[in-house]
Design an enzyme around this catalytic site. Structure first.
Site, PDB file in Angstrom:
ATOM      1  CD  GLU A 114       1.846   0.760  -7.925  1.00  0.00           C
ATOM      2  OE1 GLU A 114       1.893   1.432  -8.977  1.00  0.00           O
ATOM      3  OE2 GLU A 114       1.638  -0.469  -7.907  1.00  0.00           O
ATOM      4  CG  HIS A 157      -2.693   1.363  -3.927  1.00  0.00           C
ATOM      5  ND1 HIS A 157      -3.661   0.475  -4.340  1.00  0.00           N
ATOM      6  CD2 HIS A 157      -1.499   0.748  -4.159  1.00  0.00           C
ATOM      7  CE1 HIS A 157      -3.092  -0.612  -4.814  1.00  0.00           C
ATOM      8  NE2 HIS A 157      -1.775  -0.482  -4.704  1.00  0.00           N
ATOM      9  N   GLY A 211      10.037   0.201   0.730  1.00  0.00           N
ATOM     10  CA  GLY A 211      11.096  -0.346   1.575  1.00  0.00           C
ATOM     11  C   GLY A 211      11.036   0.058   3.027  1.00  0.00           C
ATOM     12  CG  HIS A 240      -2.619  -4.499  -1.470  1.00  0.00           C
ATOM     13  ND1 HIS A 240      -1.313  -4.317  -1.059  1.00  0.00           N
ATOM     14  CD2 HIS A 240      -2.710  -3.919  -2.691  1.00  0.00           C
ATOM     15  CE1 HIS A 240      -0.636  -3.669  -1.993  1.00  0.00           C
ATOM     16  NE2 HIS A 240      -1.464  -3.408  -2.991  1.00  0.00           N
ATOM     17  N   GLY A 264       0.801  -1.216   0.000  1.00  0.00           N
ATOM     18  CA  GLY A 264       0.000   0.000   0.000  1.00  0.00           C
ATOM     19  C   GLY A 264       0.834   1.266   0.000  1.00  0.00           C
ATOM     20  CG  ASN A 265       1.177   3.119  -2.773  1.00  0.00           C
ATOM     21  OD1 ASN A 265       0.218   3.504  -3.413  1.00  0.00           O
ATOM     22  ND2 ASN A 265       1.813   1.985  -3.059  1.00  0.00           N
ATOM     23  CG  HIS A 291      -2.727  -4.076  -7.771  1.00  0.00           C
ATOM     24  ND1 HIS A 291      -1.879  -3.401  -8.624  1.00  0.00           N
ATOM     25  CD2 HIS A 291      -2.293  -3.789  -6.516  1.00  0.00           C
ATOM     26  CE1 HIS A 291      -0.974  -2.751  -7.920  1.00  0.00           C
ATOM     27  NE2 HIS A 291      -1.216  -2.962  -6.635  1.00  0.00           N
TER      28      HIS A 291
END
Length: 212
Positions: A76, A95, A46, A97, A30-31, A158
Site C-alpha cells: 500500500e 491503515h 512480509g 483492519h 495494516g501499515n 477493506h
C-alpha cells in the site's frame, strides 16, 4: 551502513507493534508511515507486525523510489504517497483492519462519531471510500481523494485509514474510530442512541475550535 532517522523509524515500528498488541490489526495486516522531510518511512510487507523492529522499516522517496532495496515496501505504499500528495498538512498515516470498524466497511451503515464529545471533536465525520483492489493505483487514487474530505476513511470491504499532523495523532484517531464503531454497535443494540445535538456540537466548536 548508516541509514538515519533512527528515532523516527523506532516510532513507526512502535506504533505498528502497538496496533497489533491492542488487537487493531493482524500480524500480517495494516501499515504505518511517517513523513520526515523529503522521505517517507513505512512498514514493509512480509514482516510480523507484532515483532517489527526499527531496522525493518522501509524508506521511500515521495515519487516512490525504494531507498532501501533490501526491504520490500508495503503493497500500500502508493496509497500512502497519494495521501501525502493530497494532504500537505499530514505527516503520519495509519491503515489497519480493526474488527468493528472494518465491519462497518462491509455494511451500508455509518459509524456514528456524534455519540461522545471526544469522538466528534477528534474525528469529525468519517469519509467513505469506494472499493478497489488492495495494493492498486485505483485504491491509492480513491483513498487520496477521500482523505481531502476528512481525517478518517472507511475503505469499503477493506479496512480503515486515519491521518494526522503527527503519527501519534493518526494512531489516536484510529483507536477512537474503533471505539466509535463499538459504541455505534452497542447503542443500536441496547436501544435508541442519543447523539450530540447540533447545539452541543456548536458549543464545543466555539470553545475548542473546529476540527483540523
Amino acid at each position: 551502513m548508516t541509514i538515519g532517522w533512527e528515532a523516527e523509524r523506532e516510532q513507526v515500528a512502535s506504533i505498528m507493534r502497538r496496533l497489533y498488541r491492542m488487537g487493531l490489526t493482524t500480524c500480517s495486516g495494516g501499515n504505518v508511515s511517517l513523513r520526515c522531510g523529503d522521505v517517507i518511512l513505512i512498514t514493509p510487507s512480509g514482516m510480523d507486525k507484532g515483532e517489527i523492529a526499527a531496522g525493518q522499516i522501509g524508506t521511500v522517496s515521495p515519487d516512490g523510489e525504494n531507498l532501501l532495496p533490501g526491504l520490500k515496501l508495503s503493497i500500500e505504499t502508493e496509497m500512502h504517497l497519494e495521501v501525502y500528495r493530497n494532504r500537505p498538512d499530514v505527516n503520519g498515516i495509519v491503515h489497519a483492519h480493526p474488527v468493528t470498524a472494518s465491519a462497518f466497511a462491509a455494511l451500508d451503515r455509518d459509524i456514528d462519531t456524534r455519540l461522545t464529545a471526544e469522538t466528534w471533536h477528534v474525528l469529525g465525520k468519517p469519509v467513505r471510500a469506494d472499493y478497489a483492489l488492495m495494493g492498486t493505483k485505483d485504491l491509492a487514487r480513491i483513498v487520496g481523494e477521500a482523505v481531502r474530505r476528512g481525517n478518517a476513511v472507511i475503505m469499503e470491504n477493506h479496512g480503515v485509514l486515519t491521518v494526522g499532523r503527527t503519527l501519534f495523532e493518526a494512531f489516536d484517531r484510529l483507536e477512537l474510530l474503533e471505539a466509535a464503531a463499538k459504541m455505534t454497535w452497542i447503542t443500536h443494540t441496547m436501544g435508541s442512541p442519543r447523539p450530540l445535538t447540533e447545539a452541543r456540537i456548536q458549543e464545543m466548536e466555539e470553545v475548542y475550535g473546529r476540527r483540523k
